[in-house]
Enzyme design. Structure first.
Site, PDB file in Angstrom:
ATOM      1  N   GLU A 173       0.814  -1.215   0.000  1.00 50.26           N
ATOM      2  CA  GLU A 173       0.000   0.000   0.000  1.00 50.26           C
ATOM      3  C   GLU A 173       0.847   1.264   0.000  1.00 50.26           C
ATOM      4  O   GLU A 173       0.401   2.339   0.398  1.00 50.26           O
ATOM      5  CB  GLU A 173      -0.980  -0.036   1.172  1.00 50.26           C
ATOM      6  CG  GLU A 173      -1.819  -1.305   1.188  1.00 50.26           C
ATOM      7  CD  GLU A 173      -3.320  -1.075   1.092  1.00 50.26           C
ATOM      8  OE1 GLU A 173      -3.780   0.000   1.488  1.00 50.26           O
ATOM      9  OE2 GLU A 173      -4.039  -1.982   0.613  1.00 50.26           O
ATOM     10  N   HIS A 207      -3.260   1.879   8.099  1.00 49.25           N
ATOM     11  CA  HIS A 207      -1.919   2.130   7.583  1.00 49.25           C
ATOM     12  C   HIS A 207      -1.047   2.661   8.718  1.00 49.25           C
ATOM     13  O   HIS A 207      -1.554   3.292   9.660  1.00 49.25           O
ATOM     14  CB  HIS A 207      -1.934   3.173   6.456  1.00 49.25           C
ATOM     15  CG  HIS A 207      -2.604   2.710   5.206  1.00 49.25           C
ATOM     16  ND1 HIS A 207      -3.448   3.522   4.475  1.00 49.25           N
ATOM     17  CD2 HIS A 207      -2.554   1.529   4.545  1.00 49.25           C
ATOM     18  CE1 HIS A 207      -3.895   2.853   3.422  1.00 49.25           C
ATOM     19  NE2 HIS A 207      -3.375   1.652   3.444  1.00 49.25           N
ATOM     20  N   CYS A 264      -2.396  11.444   4.022  1.00 55.32           N
ATOM     21  CA  CYS A 264      -2.905  10.526   3.008  1.00 55.32           C
ATOM     22  C   CYS A 264      -2.929  11.182   1.630  1.00 55.32           C
ATOM     23  O   CYS A 264      -2.765  10.508   0.614  1.00 55.32           O
ATOM     24  CB  CYS A 264      -4.321  10.080   3.359  1.00 55.32           C
ATOM     25  SG  CYS A 264      -4.415   8.835   4.654  1.00 55.32           S
TER      26      CYS A 264
END
Length: 415
Positions: free
Chosen positions: A161, A229, A346
């Site tokens: 990711e 995350h 993000c």
């Protein structure tokens, strides 16, 4: 001159709340609500302008084509006949979160002296698993200069990711750094998105020195609390690691390794007794941009929700009043992104490079942001309800809006 450049994803016109991401508590809690794509995109532009005002170097990544007709075709369906959840996955605006675009190793860290970028495969979540081909096309366009090496994705089944699970510590952009790959082991009922082997594949592909590369596990408690995350519970910049006490599985060993490799490192750890994991995740305290300012010192670029969470704001005020490296707080309003589970960190991908080696169409100044703003204000939908996603007229609006942006920025290769 090598600088840290923040590449922000422009929020796409299909931004909606379909609740497609298990483990992302905000996305799940807001599923089915009306979204406001125009406001979301303008919030992102305002954040980029604030970064420019701080003297930071800024770039942009562009929205993907939505619906993703090619992906639906590969699944033997189309936007008209696909089940509602599959149509929503094909319409997702999640590429806006550029931290998941790729993992970056700057030139000082790599064996061949080039900046390496590996596009993230994002295979764990269906709505994100089809992002990488369009992301890869942008990366190969923006970073076509020989100073860069752009890699395709890590092969499934190893979920990767991107930079959201990667940190780098270094005394200066031009100095060799320590690269840290964070993976999940257990998720407390939620899927683990970053596999340990994915980090090892990327490290090998980038030609990193194993002696200066760490592979560590995120704590199951953090994942179970909603830290899907690592960048939801930790962030690093320069010679500073800013992390929650419960971020990592083997904290003492990890910190010992860091101090052995970087004796001058400062670790700013937020105690769980003062800020719970729940408050940290609710406010996205760690999903902040930790940046080194051009005139010296470090700042945290935080979501406005940090000030609205009493325990978090109290702790931050105490921190900046002390003698630590982080002495400045900058608040930004990215509420539309936050409601879908993505804070300021993000929305950006950090690349350490000479700006002159990057395709200028992907670099941003105030004039560029003015042109982007004009397109957003004219062409982005104001409001989307869940039932609107079945409307072909809205799909046409998404496609027309994106085409207008590509034309404005003269990036027609991505059309």
């Amino acid at each position: 001159m090598m600088l840290e450049i923040n590449f922000d994803g422009i929020v796409g016109p299909s931004h909606n709340y379909a609740g497609l991401s298990p483990g992302n508590l905000a996305a799940s809690a807001n599923a089915g609500r009306a979204s406001f794509p125009r406001a979301a995109a303008l919030e992102g532009i305002a954040k980029m302008r604030a970064n420019l005002a701080l003297g930071l170097c800024q770039g942009v990544f562009l929205p993907h084509a939505r619906p993703d007709h090619a992906w639906l075709t590969s699944l033997a369906t189309d936007a008209q006949t696909a089940p509602a959840w599959l149509r929503a996955a094909a319409l997702s605006a999640s590429p806006m979160w550029a931290a998941n675009a790729a993992t970056i190793s700057p030139a000082p860290d790599t064996a061949d002296g080039r900046c390496h970028l590996t596009v993230a495969n994002l295979v764990t979540m269906p709505h994100r698993s089809h992002e990488w081909p369009q992301t890869l096309a942008q990366l190969r366009l923006a970073f076509a200069h020989p100073a860069f090496k752009v890699h395709g994705p890590v092969l499934p089944p190893f979920g990767d990711e991107g930079a959201a699970n990667h940190m780098r510590l270094s005394p200066a952009p031009t100095a060799p750094g320590i690269e840290i790959f964070v993976h999940g082991v257990g998720g407390g009922g939620f899927p683990v998105r970053q596999h340990a082997e994915a980090g090892r594949v990327v490290a090998r592909a980038h030609g990193l020195d194993p002696a200066r590369t760490l592979h560590i596990a995120q704590s199951e408690a953090a994942i179970a609390a909603g830290a899907f995350h690592n960048d939801v519970v930790a962030v690093a910049d320069g010679m500073t690691l800013f992390a929650h006490e419960q971020a990592f599985a083997e904290t003492a060993d990890f910190y010992a390794d860091l101090r052995r490799l970087l004796p001058e490192l400062t670790i700013v750890e937020v105690p769980a007794a003062e800020v719970s994991l729940e408050d940290a995740i609710r406010s996205y305290l760690f999903n902040a941009q930790l940046v080194t300012l051009p005139h010296g010192g470090q700042a945290l670029i935080l979501p406005a929700e940090a000030r609205e969470t009493p325990a978090v704001w109290t702790w931050l005020q105490k921190m900046v009043a002390g003698n630590g490296p982080i002495r400045r707080l900058e608040l930004v309003d990215v509420r539309q992104s936050m409601a879908n589970g993505g804070g300021p960190a993000c929305l950006r991908l950090r690349v350490v490079a000479d700006p002159k080696t990057i395709d200028p169409r992907f670099m941003a100044d105030d004039a560029t942001l003015d042109r982007i703003t004009q397109v957003i204000e004219r062409d982005w939908p104001e409001r989307i309800l869940p039932e609107d996603l079945a409307d072909p007229a809205l799909w046409t609006q998404f496609e027309t809006a994106r085409t207008a942006l590509l034309t404005t920025l003269m990036v027609n290769e991505l059309a």
